[in-house]
Design a protein around this motif. Structure first.
Motif, PDB file in Angstrom:
ATOM      1  N   ALA A 195       0.845  -1.193   0.000  1.00  0.00           N
ATOM      2  CA  ALA A 195       0.000   0.000   0.000  1.00  0.00           C
ATOM      3  C   ALA A 195       0.878   1.238   0.000  1.00  0.00           C
ATOM      4  N   TYR A 196       1.399   1.617  -1.161  1.00  0.00           N
ATOM      5  CA  TYR A 196       2.244   2.811  -1.296  1.00  0.00           C
ATOM      6  C   TYR A 196       2.200   3.252  -2.748  1.00  0.00           C
ATOM      7  N   GLU A 197       2.965   4.313  -3.041  1.00  0.00           N
ATOM      8  CA  GLU A 197       2.907   4.918  -4.371  1.00  0.00           C
ATOM      9  C   GLU A 197       3.142   3.909  -5.502  1.00  0.00           C
ATOM     10  N   GLY A 198       4.008   2.922  -5.256  1.00  0.00           N
ATOM     11  CA  GLY A 198       4.299   1.930  -6.290  1.00  0.00           C
ATOM     12  C   GLY A 198       3.071   1.157  -6.731  1.00  0.00           C
ATOM     13  N   LEU A 199       2.146   0.900  -5.818  1.00  0.00           N
ATOM     14  CA  LEU A 199       0.922   0.200  -6.205  1.00  0.00           C
ATOM     15  C   LEU A 199       0.056   1.087  -7.093  1.00  0.00           C
ATOM     16  N   SER A 393      -3.300   7.839  -2.535  1.00  0.00           N
ATOM     17  CA  SER A 393      -3.493   6.960  -1.381  1.00  0.00           C
ATOM     18  C   SER A 393      -4.859   6.275  -1.436  1.00  0.00           C
ATOM     19  N   ALA A 394      -5.895   7.025  -1.812  1.00  0.00           N
ATOM     20  CA  ALA A 394      -7.223   6.422  -1.923  1.00  0.00           C
ATOM     21  C   ALA A 394      -7.212   5.341  -3.003  1.00  0.00           C
ATOM     22  N   PHE A 395      -6.493   5.616  -4.092  1.00  0.00           N
ATOM     23  CA  PHE A 395      -6.454   4.670  -5.215  1.00  0.00           C
ATOM     24  C   PHE A 395      -5.678   3.407  -4.832  1.00  0.00           C
ATOM     25  N   TRP A 396      -4.533   3.578  -4.163  1.00  0.00           N
ATOM     26  CA  TRP A 396      -3.780   2.370  -3.821  1.00  0.00           C
ATOM     27  C   TRP A 396      -4.499   1.563  -2.753  1.00  0.00           C
TER      28      TRP A 396
END
Lengths: 428, 337
Positions: A195-199, A393-396
């Motif tokens: 659960a971070y920017e990479g996802l 953040s909501a998207f991941w």
């Protein structure tokens, strides 16, 4: 008494000497510039050698500050330093999505670059330009690509996949065959699922490959809740526990590379930096790896990759702005970008280098994937401005919920849309 | 238990300077024993105030000022980008009809629920295990000193370090925990402890229990060593069964020590941050109130909203502590005997 006097005298003389020598040694012009570098793969080592070469040329000194691997955490660190007006770091390595968030803390680099930015990809230069000021110079670009095990695909008579379902089939078949032969640890596919920017980057690629848009369009409208996006996330969810180890839900780039490079995965989604490492001398999969563009979402889909990449910027609070800007100029120059491309597969941002023979010899896929790098899909950091992190953040979180099986893609994206609407009501 | 509270014996209290009322316990107690208002008493209070002053100033600077700033920012729309320009927006960060605010954010309530769940389970386990360990360490056996010191090791390791260490041990591919479980055949597939939403919270609780049980054991052991030996002697003479001795003598006598230890742990557990952040990052499955507040404040640069979350966190912890102290009849001042 005598002895004490003598000691005092010695101490005094020593102190005087120290003070004077401090004045004497301080050179008139040399500056100490500190630069923050990432440490994913060989980043830190490359940054050190590059910065030290500059220091040697110019007679300055450099201090390398290593920062967290996770871009989410790196941003947090930068924000703490920058919002306090700290001069600890002069040159910042910033992500392609940050110029909007951090731009107000950086100086305009245009007066220092002598027009050098014109040789770089215009889209990235534009991305780094805020209110007419060049806030950062492009250092390297990135786009997600698919790594595959050449040897395993050949062994089982398969070609590199062109759609996600091809990939899942091939991954499942090879995983089963290899496990039957005794390699219990073999998996079909690894990617960045923490659960971070990479996802966000990974999930945006799935959605975009199905033609499901870019979460939020250029006008700031929320577009994510659509049938293509649902199909994309549903398909990604179907990989879990079939060809993807459950631990992927906590993997960032290096964890995924760890599994792939140990020879325990058939396919991996990662950035180009993994190429040089997968082919390094001590790599168990040396010369067994191929790179293609990420698969399409179904026969009508398209190959895509999320635009990544890093820039160099100089803080307003730096005490050595001239020297810092000169270091940026040096590190983003054609010579240095070429060295980085050959040694460690960092994609240049200078167009001409994609026709350079030495660069192409080291990274054959730079030529074949040129279109992917140039047409990579951008995360919606421009339309959402300083609310981007909330959106991402909501998207991941929504993607993570689908991958972990907590929610169906339909529910997750409906919830996401509501959440984004609530963020948008505060303005972006 | 005798109710011999010196402060409530009806003796007139000497005047205490404003702002010092809560801090001057020992001198006040000492003062009330003598006839109130004598010159000696006033001199003692003056010197007590003088001695306390540096600590009060330091406390005000390092605890009061940041807390006050946080509460102040909770009513503004300040952001990290430009922290000097902000407006007062009243209670908008907590509740508003336009974009909801903290009280309407399901993520916040998820974080509150996670935190309370975590605190309840982990503190309960730590108390029970800590009591068992303390009882064992209270026995006389050869090498007791070394065992007592060794038990403290998990508590002595910085949380960040032990969290990262456990993160590697729990890793699904190369973690030693999975290797052991696979080796003895309990599981057939490696478990992704920190990634699977069903096990992530369990993993966090497990690491916390491993780390903090020694702390509980130590506090309870201190309580056990204060127990009068005559009760045990008479129990032995009367031939009472050991389990009965434990429930009828040991537990009631050591309860005050346990209750105070539980408060310390509960306060700590309710603001859990580092362990969860290192093991599972910002994942919603394990997000605690502190992780939520940090994310808003730092990742989203929303100083106002993040401060509102921190303030709410502060209020929730204060409320839960008060409820616990009242419901558990905890004696924090140690004045009841």
């Amino acid at each position: 008494m005598r002895r004490i006097d003598r000691y005092l005298g010695a101490v005094f003389a020593g102190a005087t000497f120290t003070v004077f020598s401090a004045f004497a040694v301080t050179p008139s012009q040399a500056a100490t510039v500190s630069i923050s570098c990432g440490a994913v793969g060989q980043e830190l080592e490359l940054c050190r050698t590059g910065a030290e070469a500059w220091a040697k040329d110019t007679g300055n000194e450099v201090v390398i500050v290593s920062t967290p691997n996770s871009s989410t955490e790196r941003l947090a660190l930068y924000q703490q330093i920058l919002s306090a007006g700290g001069s600890d770091i002069d040159v910042y390595q910033i992500d392609v999505i940050w110029p909007g968030i951090l731009g107000s803390h950086f100086i305009d680099l245009a007066p220092y670059t002598d027009g050098a930015q014109d040789a770089h990809f215009p889209a990235i230069v534009e991305n780094n330009t805020i209110d007419g000021e060049l806030k950062a110079m492009p250092w390297f670009t990135d786009a997600g690509v698919l790594y595959y095990r050449k040897d395993l695909l050949e062994k089982h008579g398969m070609a590199p996949p062109t759609t996600w379902s091809d990939m899942a089939d091939a991954g499942a078949k090879i995983q089963k065959a290899e496990r039957d032969e005794g390699n219990d640890r073999m998996y079909g596919y690894v990617f960045q699922g923490r659960a971070y920017e990479g996802l966000t980057c990974n999930a945006l690629e799935w959605v975009d490959s199905y033609g499901g848009g870019e979460i939020i369009d250029a006008n700031g409208e929320i577009t994510i809740n659509n049938p293509q996006a649902i199909a994309a996330l549903d398909e990604a969810g179907s990989w879990m526990n079939e060809i993807v180890p459950e631990g992927v839900l906590n993997y960032a780039e290096e964890e995924a590379r760890g599994v792939f490079q140990s020879g325990n995965a058939v396919f991996m989604r990662n950035w180009p930096y993994a190429w040089a490492l997968a082919n390094s001398a001590d790599s168990p999969v040396k010369d067994k790896v191929g790179v293609v563009a990420l698969p399409k979402g179904g026969a009508d889909g398209k190959s895509t990759g999320t635009l990544g990449g890093w820039q160099l910027a100089v803080a307003k609070y730096s005490d050595n702005q001239d020297a810092a800007a000169d270091l940026v100029r040096y590190l983003t120059s054609e010579k240095e970008q070429k060295r980085r491309a050959i040694e460690a597969s960092y994609n240049p941002t200078i167009k001409a280098l994609y026709e350079d023979e030495e660069v192409l010899a080291a990274n054959p896929f730079f030529g074949s994937l040129y279109d992917t790098f140039v047409n990579a899909v951008a995360r919606p950091s421009r339309p959402t401005g300083d609310k981007y992190n909330r959106v991402s953040s909501a998207f991941w979180n929504a993607s993570h919920a689908v991958l972990s099986g907590k929610q169906s893609a339909t529910d997750a994206l409906a919830d996401l849309e509501n959440q984004l609407k609530s963020v948008k009501r505060r303005g972006w | 238990m005798a109710q011999g509270d010196v402060a409530s014996t009806g003796v007139k209290r000497p005047p205490v300077p404003a702002g010092q009322a809560g801090a001057g316990r020992p001198p006040k107690a000492a003062a009330t024993r003598r006839s109130g208002g004598s010159e000696l008493t006033r001199a003692k209070i003056r010197s007590a105030v003088l001695f306390l002053l540096p600590m009060m100033i330091v406390l005000a600077l390092v605890a009061g000022w940041p807390l006050g700033r946080t509460i102040y920012f909770a009513f503004t729309n300040a952001t990290l980008n430009d922290i000097n320009n902000y407006e007062f927006i009243g209670f908008d960060n907590f509740y508003n009809s336009e974009w909801g605010g903290l009280l309407k954010d399901p993520q916040w309530w998820n974080a509150v629920w996670n935190t309370i769940w975590f605190a309840t389970i982990s503190v309960t386990l730590e108390t029970v295990l800590g009591l068992i360990v303390a009882l064992a360490l209270n026995m006389r056996f050869p090498g007791r000193g070394i065992v007592r010191a060794a038990v403290l090791i998990p508590w002595a390791i910085p949380t960040i370090v032990s969290a990262q260490m456990w993160g590697w041990m729990l890793h699904d591919q190369f973690g030693v925990i999975n290797a052991m479980l696979l080796g003895i055949g309990i599981i057939s597939q490696p478990i992704a402890w920190t990634a699977n939403p069903d096990t992530a919270m369990l993993a966090v609780v497990m690491v916390d229990v491993w780390k903090t049980t020694p702390f509980m054991a130590l506090l309870i052991l201190a309580g056990l060593q204060m127990l009068p030996s005559d009760c045990y002697e008479s129990a032995r003479v009367d031939g009472i069964a050991p389990w009965k001795v434990f429930f009828r003598v040991t537990l009631p006598l050591v309860y005050p020590a346990i209750a105070v230890a539980v408060i310390f742990r509960a306060l700590d557990a309710l603001r859990i941050f580092d362990l969860i952040y290192v093991l599972t990052s910002n994942s919603a499955d394990t997000m605690s109130m502190s992780v939520y507040a940090r994310q808003q404040l730092v990742d989203f640069q929303d100083v106002g909203y993040g401060s509102a979350a921190s303030t709410a966190l502060f209020l929730i912890i204060a409320l839960l502590t008060v409820v616990y102290i009242i419901a558990g009849k905890v004696d924090l001042s140690g004045e009841k005997s």
